[in-house]
Design an enzyme around this catalytic site. Structure first.
Site, short mmCIF file in Angstrom:
data_model
loop_
_atom_site.label_atom_id
_atom_site.label_comp_id
_atom_site.label_asym_id
_atom_site.label_seq_id
_atom_site.Cartn_x
_atom_site.Cartn_y
_atom_site.Cartn_z
N ASN A 1 26.37 16.35 19.46
CA ASN A 1 26.55 17.58 20.23
C ASN A 1 28.04 17.88 20.24
O ASN A 1 28.80 17.22 20.94
CB ASN A 1 26.01 17.36 21.65
CG ASN A 1 26.34 18.50 22.60
OD1 ASN A 1 26.77 19.56 22.17
ND2 ASN A 1 26.14 18.26 23.89
N LYS B 1 29.55 20.35 21.45
CA LYS B 1 30.00 21.12 22.62
C LYS B 1 30.92 22.26 22.14
O LYS B 1 30.71 22.79 21.07
CB LYS B 1 30.67 20.22 23.65
CG LYS B 1 29.79 19.01 23.99
CD LYS B 1 30.21 18.24 25.19
CE LYS B 1 29.23 17.08 25.40
NZ LYS B 1 29.44 16.39 26.65
N HIS C 1 21.00 21.04 28.77
CA HIS C 1 22.07 20.03 28.87
C HIS C 1 22.67 20.07 30.28
O HIS C 1 22.75 21.14 30.90
CB HIS C 1 23.14 20.31 27.83
CG HIS C 1 24.15 19.21 27.73
ND1 HIS C 1 25.21 19.11 28.61
CD2 HIS C 1 24.24 18.16 26.90
CE1 HIS C 1 25.91 18.03 28.30
NE2 HIS C 1 25.34 17.44 27.26
N GLU D 1 25.58 20.10 31.31
CA GLU D 1 26.67 21.08 31.47
C GLU D 1 26.13 22.50 31.64
O GLU D 1 26.71 23.31 32.36
CB GLU D 1 27.64 20.98 30.27
CG GLU D 1 28.49 19.71 30.37
CD GLU D 1 28.85 19.07 29.04
OE1 GLU D 1 28.79 19.74 28.00
OE2 GLU D 1 29.20 17.87 29.06
N GLU E 1 20.00 11.69 29.71
CA GLU E 1 21.45 11.62 29.80
C GLU E 1 21.87 11.53 31.26
O GLU E 1 21.98 12.56 31.95
CB GLU E 1 22.09 12.87 29.20
CG GLU E 1 21.76 13.10 27.74
CD GLU E 1 22.82 13.98 27.07
OE1 GLU E 1 23.47 13.48 26.16
OE2 GLU E 1 23.00 15.13 27.49
N GLY F 1 30.59 11.85 29.03
CA GLY F 1 32.02 12.10 28.87
C GLY F 1 32.90 11.28 29.80
O GLY F 1 34.09 11.55 29.93
N SER G 1 28.26 8.73 26.79
CA SER G 1 29.27 7.77 26.31
C SER G 1 28.72 6.76 25.31
O SER G 1 29.13 5.59 25.32
CB SER G 1 29.94 7.08 27.49
OG SER G 1 30.58 8.05 28.33
N GLY H 1 28.15 13.01 22.28
CA GLY H 1 29.18 14.02 22.46
C GLY H 1 30.48 13.56 21.82
O GLY H 1 30.65 13.63 20.60
N GLY H 2 31.39 13.04 22.64
CA GLY H 2 32.73 12.66 22.19
C GLY H 2 32.77 11.91 20.86
O GLY H 2 33.55 12.26 19.97
P1 PGA Z 1 29.29 12.03 25.62
O1 PGA Z 1 28.36 13.34 25.75
O2 PGA Z 1 28.75 11.24 24.44
O3 PGA Z 1 30.67 12.56 25.35
O4 PGA Z 1 29.18 11.29 26.90
C1 PGA Z 1 26.99 13.26 25.58
C2 PGA Z 1 26.37 14.61 25.78
O5 PGA Z 1 26.89 15.39 26.60
O6 PGA Z 1 25.36 14.96 25.14
#
Ligand code: PGA
Length: 250
Positions: free
Chosen positions: A9, A11, A96, A98, A168, A174, A214, A235-236
């Site tokens: 993802n 983002k 998601h 967010e 999640e 994050g 994470s 994500g990251g």
């Molecule tokens: P992250 O994000 O791996 O940076 O924690 C995961 C996500 O938001 O899908």
């Protein structure tokens, strides 16, 4: 045997040129993708079309990060499932955390989006998960149950068989804090049992349930070897080719 499904993802990162450069490198290294693994990248709307030109004949699949639940209309700023499909996109992240936190998405909105995505043959990756406060109050399962039932309200078992769920925990997204493999496995098992109640055993045992929050090369193997964890939503760690492959090969 369920496959592993690893989805990145992005983002709100990478403009069109950065996306193209990155995806060229991903494709060059695609022989690293194990046989039993699907890899999806969910890129910003603005990069979908150009990224698809590069991914078309590769092993890597394309997804978006959101969509609206109407085919077309006077909805300034929104993107419809038909528009997504016209770029070559096959998957879409929905609900998601967010989106829920910053853009007010409720289970009801997520439900409309999930239904519409299925109707248009896009695979929804429906995200759910509790906040830190909810976990500490001991209501993780209740929250997850409410989100699963709300998001899948009115769907037939056949429709449920077409989705992916991403668990999640909000406190892990994050933040560098990961759920322990045992904590994640517990919730994944709970979700699978719940799916079995709201659809049937067969749908539940075939359902892909990803973990997100994470995930990185160093913790991926242990998480992915849990019996009910079928992949990751990253994500990251998906923003660098090497760390993304570090997870894919784990
Ligand atoms: P992250 O994000 O791996 O940076 O924690 C995961 C996500 O938001 O899908």
């Amino acid at each position: 045997m369920r496959k592993k499904v690893i989805a990145g993802n992005w983002k709100m990162y990478k403009d069109v040129n950065e996306s193209i450069e990155f995806v060229k490198e991903l494709v060059l290294k695609q022989n690293n993708i194990p046989d039993n693994t699907d890899v999806i990248i969910c890129v910003p709307f603005t990069s979908l079309f150009s990224v698809n030109q590069i991914l078309k004949d590769s092993k890597i699949k394309l997804g978006a990060q959101n969509m609206y639940y109407e085919d077309q209309g006077a909805y300034t700023g929104e993107i419809s499932p038909l528009m997504l499909k016209s770029t070559g996109c096959k998957y879409v992240i929905l609900g998601h955390s967010e989106r829920r936190t910053y853009f007010g998405e409720t289970d009801d909105i997520v439900n409309k989006k999930v239904k519409k995505a299925i109707e248009k043959d896009l695979t929804p990756i429906m995200c759910i998960g509790e906040t830190l406060q909810e976990r500490e109050s001991g209501i993780t399962n209740q929250i997850v149950e409410k989100q699963v039932r709300g998001g899948l309200n009115g769907l037939s078992p056949e429709e449920i068989s077409k989705i992916i769920i991403a668990y999640e925990p909000v406190w892990a997204i994050g933040t560098g804090k990961t759920a322990t493999p045992a904590q994640a496995q517990d919730v994944h098992k709970f979700i699978r049992d719940l799916i079995s109640k709201i659809s049937n055993d067969k749908v539940a045992s075939n359902l892909i349930i990803q973990y997100g929050g994470s995930m990185k090369p160093e913790n991926a193997k242990e998480l992915l070897s849990q019996p009910d964890i079928d992949g990751g939503l990253i994500g990251g760690a998906c923003l660098k080719v090497d760390s993304f492959y570090g997870i894919i090969t784990a």
